[in-house]
Design an enzyme around this catalytic site. Structure first.
Site, short mmCIF file in Angstrom:
data_model
loop_
_atom_site.label_atom_id
_atom_site.label_comp_id
_atom_site.label_asym_id
_atom_site.label_seq_id
_atom_site.Cartn_x
_atom_site.Cartn_y
_atom_site.Cartn_z
N ASP A 40 0.99 -1.18 0.14
CA ASP A 40 -0.06 0.05 0.02
C ASP A 40 1.08 1.08 0.15
OD1 ASP A 40 -3.24 0.28 0.97
OD2 ASP A 40 -2.09 2.11 1.04
N TYR A 167 -14.03 8.70 -12.38
CA TYR A 167 -14.31 7.31 -11.58
C TYR A 167 -14.69 6.29 -12.32
CZ TYR A 167 -15.03 4.15 -7.65
OH TYR A 167 -15.06 3.44 -6.75
N LYS A 171 -13.12 2.84 -13.91
CA LYS A 171 -13.78 1.49 -13.43
C LYS A 171 -14.21 0.62 -14.75
CE LYS A 171 -12.93 1.69 -9.15
NZ LYS A 171 -12.00 0.96 -8.59
N THR A 202 -16.82 1.87 3.99
CA THR A 202 -15.23 1.70 4.13
C THR A 202 -14.87 3.21 4.38
OG1 THR A 202 -14.76 2.38 1.77
CG2 THR A 202 -15.08 0.02 2.19
N1 LIG Z 1 -16.27 1.65 -0.70
C1 LIG Z 1 -17.14 1.66 -1.76
O1 LIG Z 1 -18.28 2.05 -1.74
C2 LIG Z 1 -16.79 1.09 -3.42
C3 LIG Z 1 -17.47 0.66 -4.15
C4 LIG Z 1 -17.31 0.11 -5.50
C5 LIG Z 1 -15.73 -0.02 -5.69
N2 LIG Z 1 -14.80 0.28 -4.60
C6 LIG Z 1 -13.40 0.38 -4.90
O2 LIG Z 1 -13.07 -0.74 -4.04
C7 LIG Z 1 -11.42 -0.29 -3.96
C8 LIG Z 1 -11.11 -0.34 -2.25
O3 LIG Z 1 -11.92 0.84 -1.84
P1 LIG Z 1 -12.01 0.85 -0.21
O4 LIG Z 1 -13.60 1.35 -0.23
O5 LIG Z 1 -11.75 -0.14 0.40
O6 LIG Z 1 -11.06 2.42 -0.11
P2 LIG Z 1 -10.13 2.68 1.02
O7 LIG Z 1 -9.75 4.07 0.85
O8 LIG Z 1 -10.75 2.12 2.23
O9 LIG Z 1 -9.05 1.84 0.70
C9 LIG Z 1 -8.06 1.90 -0.69
C10 LIG Z 1 -6.83 1.53 -0.34
O10 LIG Z 1 -5.79 2.01 -1.55
C11 LIG Z 1 -4.77 2.73 -1.14
N3 LIG Z 1 -4.37 3.25 -2.21
C12 LIG Z 1 -4.45 4.45 -2.86
N4 LIG Z 1 -3.93 5.11 -3.79
C13 LIG Z 1 -2.92 4.07 -3.80
C14 LIG Z 1 -1.63 4.06 -4.72
N5 LIG Z 1 -1.40 4.96 -5.56
N6 LIG Z 1 -0.81 3.02 -4.52
C15 LIG Z 1 -0.98 2.01 -3.58
N7 LIG Z 1 -2.06 1.96 -2.65
C16 LIG Z 1 -3.15 3.04 -2.75
C17 LIG Z 1 -5.06 3.36 0.01
O11 LIG Z 1 -4.19 3.83 0.84
C18 LIG Z 1 -6.13 2.35 0.80
O12 LIG Z 1 -5.58 1.69 1.71
C19 LIG Z 1 -11.19 0.84 -4.84
O13 LIG Z 1 -10.65 0.42 -6.10
C20 LIG Z 1 -12.38 1.36 -4.89
O14 LIG Z 1 -12.91 2.20 -5.96
C21 LIG Z 1 -15.27 0.94 -3.30
#
Ligand SMILES: NC(=O)c1ccc[n+]([C@@H]2O[C@H](COP(=O)([O-])OP(=O)(O)OC[C@H]3O[C@@H](n4cnc5c(N)ncnc54)[C@H](O)[C@@H]3O)[C@@H](O)[C@H]2O)c1
Length: 262
Positions: A40, A167, A171, A202
């Site tokens: 990360d 975004y 995706k 999250t």
């Molecule tokens: N939470 C939602 O509602 C949701 C819905 C659909 C998709 N997603 C996708 O799920 C995935 C995880 O999201 P989440 O909700 O757990 O978010 P989160 O912010 O809790 O976790 C994301 C993680 O990615 C890391 N990160 C960000 N940029 C980075 C980089 N350049 N290099 C390495 N690490 C990096 C962050 O430090 C963090 O630990 C993402 O791709 C998000 O787009 C989330």
């Protein structure tokens, strides 16, 4: 934590494993017997996640990786390969949200989203796949229901829409990128699939989801009438990583409470 899948002896990398869906994935993989590498940008968060797993008797190590930088991704992959000998599974849960930054131009917002959410997934996949080629492996990328539909804009004002455009574009591309990788890397024994979550609680979504009015609106828009817990997405990820999905590749599984079927 009851494990539905067995990952004993498997070495699994969770990119973006310091928080949210990635962190929960790392914890569930460790509980199912995997050795976990948490990579990360947030090294401190990755270390805390790894320490918690180790305290519970699992094996996990933390690594710093900026997925949006190809050199950083390649270095992390090499280091993890050296420490773990073989990489069996990769989950890419790296991502940033659609919120535009103060003072950012429309172009900068769009480019930042593409750089992390699309290029970051690409650099991570290609760096780790280099170590899987010929030996086999499974990859799961986290896309989103925003690869299929455009969710309602939750932040008022001009400019904000470029975050959402970036975004959704990133995706949609992650979904197709994953399919292309699955087709082109099948000859090297690699399976690749994506998971497309709907609304999940999250740290990424804490701000909009903690607004009671907005939360109610979002919940009402989902046929299952609620926002998902990260664990509910993790079970789909573990299925796609495991041998239980051994004949599935190039697929995207939506876990959105029915949102996109409406
Ligand atoms: N939470 C939602 O509602 C949701 C819905 C659909 C998709 N997603 C996708 O799920 C995935 C995880 O999201 P989440 O909700 O757990 O978010 P989160 O912010 O809790 O976790 C994301 C993680 O990615 C890391 N990160 C960000 N940029 C980075 C980089 N350049 N290099 C390495 N690490 C990096 C962050 O430090 C963090 O630990 C993402 O791709 C998000 O787009 C989330």
């Amino acid at each position: 934590m009851k494990a539905a899948f067995d990952f004993s002896g498997k070495n699994c990398v969770v990119a973006g494993g310091a928080s949210g869906i990635g962190r929960s994935t790392a914890e569930h993989l460790a509980a199912a017997g995997a050795n976990v590498a948490i990579a990360d940008l947030n090294l401190e968060g990755a270390q805390q996640a790894a320490e918690k797993i180790c305290t519970l008797g699992g094996r996990a190590e933390a690594f710093r990786m900026n997925a949006a930088d190809p050199e950083s991704a390649a270095n992390a992959a090499e280091q993890i390969q050296r420490n773990f000998q073989q990489i069996h599974c990769l989950v890419n849960s790296v991502g940033i949200g659609a919120k535009a930054r103060e003072g950012e131009s429309f172009q900068e917002t769009f480019e930042r989203l593409i750089k992390v959410n699309l290029m970051g997934m690409f650099y991570s996949c290609s760096a780790f796949a280099e170590h899987m080629m010929g030996k086999g492996g499974t990859i799961v990328n986290i896309a989103s229901m925003s690869a299929t539909i455009v969710p309602a804009k939750t932040r008022p004002g001009r400019g904000g829409e470029y975050g959402l455009i970036g975004y959704c574009t990133s995706k949609g591309a992650v979904k197709m990128m994953t399919k292309s990788m699955a087709m082109l890397w099948s000859e090297y024994g690699i399976r690749a699939n994506s998971v497309s979550p709907g609304y999940v609680d999250t740290p990424l979504t804490a701000e909009p989801h903690s607004n009671p009015e907005l939360r109610k609106k979002l919940e009402d828009s989902v046929p299952l009438r609620r926002i998902a817990r990260p664990e509910e997405i993790v079970q789909v990820i573990l299925f796609l990583l495991s041998d239980a999905s051994g004949y599935i590749t190039g697929e995207d599984i939506l876990a959105d409470g029915g949102f996109t079927s409406r």
